[in-house]
Design a protein around this motif. Sequence first.
Motif, PDB file in Angstrom:
ATOM      1  N   LEU A 101       0.968  -1.098  -0.001  1.00  0.00           N
ATOM      2  CA  LEU A 101      -0.109  -0.107  -0.088  1.00  0.00           C
ATOM      3  C   LEU A 101       0.954   1.161  -0.088  1.00  0.00           C
ATOM      4  O   LEU A 101       1.853   1.346   0.974  1.00  0.00           O
ATOM      5  N   ASN A 102       0.679   2.239  -0.855  1.00  0.00           N
ATOM      6  CA  ASN A 102       1.566   3.302  -1.108  1.00  0.00           C
ATOM      7  C   ASN A 102       0.664   4.449  -0.640  1.00  0.00           C
ATOM      8  O   ASN A 102      -0.274   4.798  -1.286  1.00  0.00           O
ATOM      9  N   ILE A 103       1.386   4.969   0.195  1.00  0.00           N
ATOM     10  CA  ILE A 103       0.583   6.191   0.923  1.00  0.00           C
ATOM     11  C   ILE A 103       1.392   7.573   0.498  1.00  0.00           C
ATOM     12  O   ILE A 103       2.463   7.622   0.920  1.00  0.00           O
ATOM     13  N   HIS A 104       0.752   8.296  -0.600  1.00  0.00           N
ATOM     14  CA  HIS A 104       1.102   9.515  -0.817  1.00  0.00           C
ATOM     15  C   HIS A 104       0.971  10.718  -0.348  1.00  0.00           C
ATOM     16  O   HIS A 104      -0.396  11.066  -0.056  1.00  0.00           O
ATOM     17  N   GLY A 105       1.694  11.659   0.309  1.00  0.00           N
ATOM     18  CA  GLY A 105       1.442  12.757   0.780  1.00  0.00           C
ATOM     19  C   GLY A 105       1.495  13.894  -0.223  1.00  0.00           C
ATOM     20  O   GLY A 105       2.068  14.027  -1.382  1.00  0.00           O
ATOM     21  N   LYS A 106       0.082  14.756  -0.272  1.00  0.00           N
ATOM     22  CA  LYS A 106      -0.019  15.470  -1.225  1.00  0.00           C
ATOM     23  C   LYS A 106      -0.377  17.043  -0.805  1.00  0.00           C
ATOM     24  O   LYS A 106      -0.894  17.037   0.605  1.00  0.00           O
TER      25      LYS A 106
END
Length: 330
Positions: free
Chosen positions: A54-59
């Motif tokens: 699971l890739n959790i991207h900060g935006k």
Amino acid sequence: MKRKGLLGFSLILVSMLLLIGTSPVMAAKPDGSDGTRDVIAMSNGFPSGEHYNLNIHGKKADYVGDSTPGGSSVFILEYGQSTIQYVTNRKASLAELYVLDPLAEAFDGDPAKVQLPYEAAGYYVFGRILGKPNNGNVEPASSIILYPNRVVGAWNDTDPADPDFPTYTDGSLLPLGLIVGPNLYTAEPEGYVRFDPSSTPGKGKSKATDITELFTYTGWVIDSVLDTSGPEGEPDGIIDTYDIPLGDYDVDATTDPSQDYNNDGVLNGADVEAWLTDMAALATPTAWYYAEEWILNIADLVITEQGLENDGTKLLQIRFYPVDTTEFIP
């Protein structure tokens, strides 16, 4: 009017909780006694075996993303608080991790949502920061805080079985859910894990951290049929002494029926514990006690919620390793 699937739960806990002998328990994690923790320390921190990423991207707060379900990525605030919900349906035929809602509440008004395949023994969970922290600047170091999961909904299939149950990812079409008690498992004194790549500033990688404890549950799960009363004489979504049936627990025909289930002369949380213990021992139980259980396995359909507090992390990778197929090797 829809009724909430998860009801409140209140117990005055006695100092020693009784463990039910038949309660399911998650397979024990390596504790270092056989050198497994040393093995992990010498590697990149990840164990070996099949796993789901699971890739959790900060935006940035003005990010406009695609809300289409699918894939293995979710998007949270790069700076600030976000929420991810996790779902497991024991009866679903899901074979891969599946993102139901890729956008956290800052972008579409509700939490990101991820469905995991059911695993009887649960998962080991590891995570690490990837991507250059703070655009490669050494100071300040990027970090992210993950809080322990809490159950927000739990349901068992009906009898006879609902043919549509395997398709459910929430409880909106289900009857009243289970009552889930407070999680008695303390993940860490601070209640969170911090990922801080200070050992490799600007290089984009940090060693994986074992965060399985944030997905662990200890406590009671109770069928709502036991919620029969409350201070106003009506079911109130709380399991307490009001729900204990009146009975002749002192086996004395000369005294009035009471709710003093353990017959110690005091009506308190110990009576609730004794009553629930007996309900768990029935041929068809109406209460279940779990000790260090994978939190998404405490019912047929479970939804949990995890808070995250991000401070500049661009990419956090979480890996879910099925316990049954995972090895810890050099």
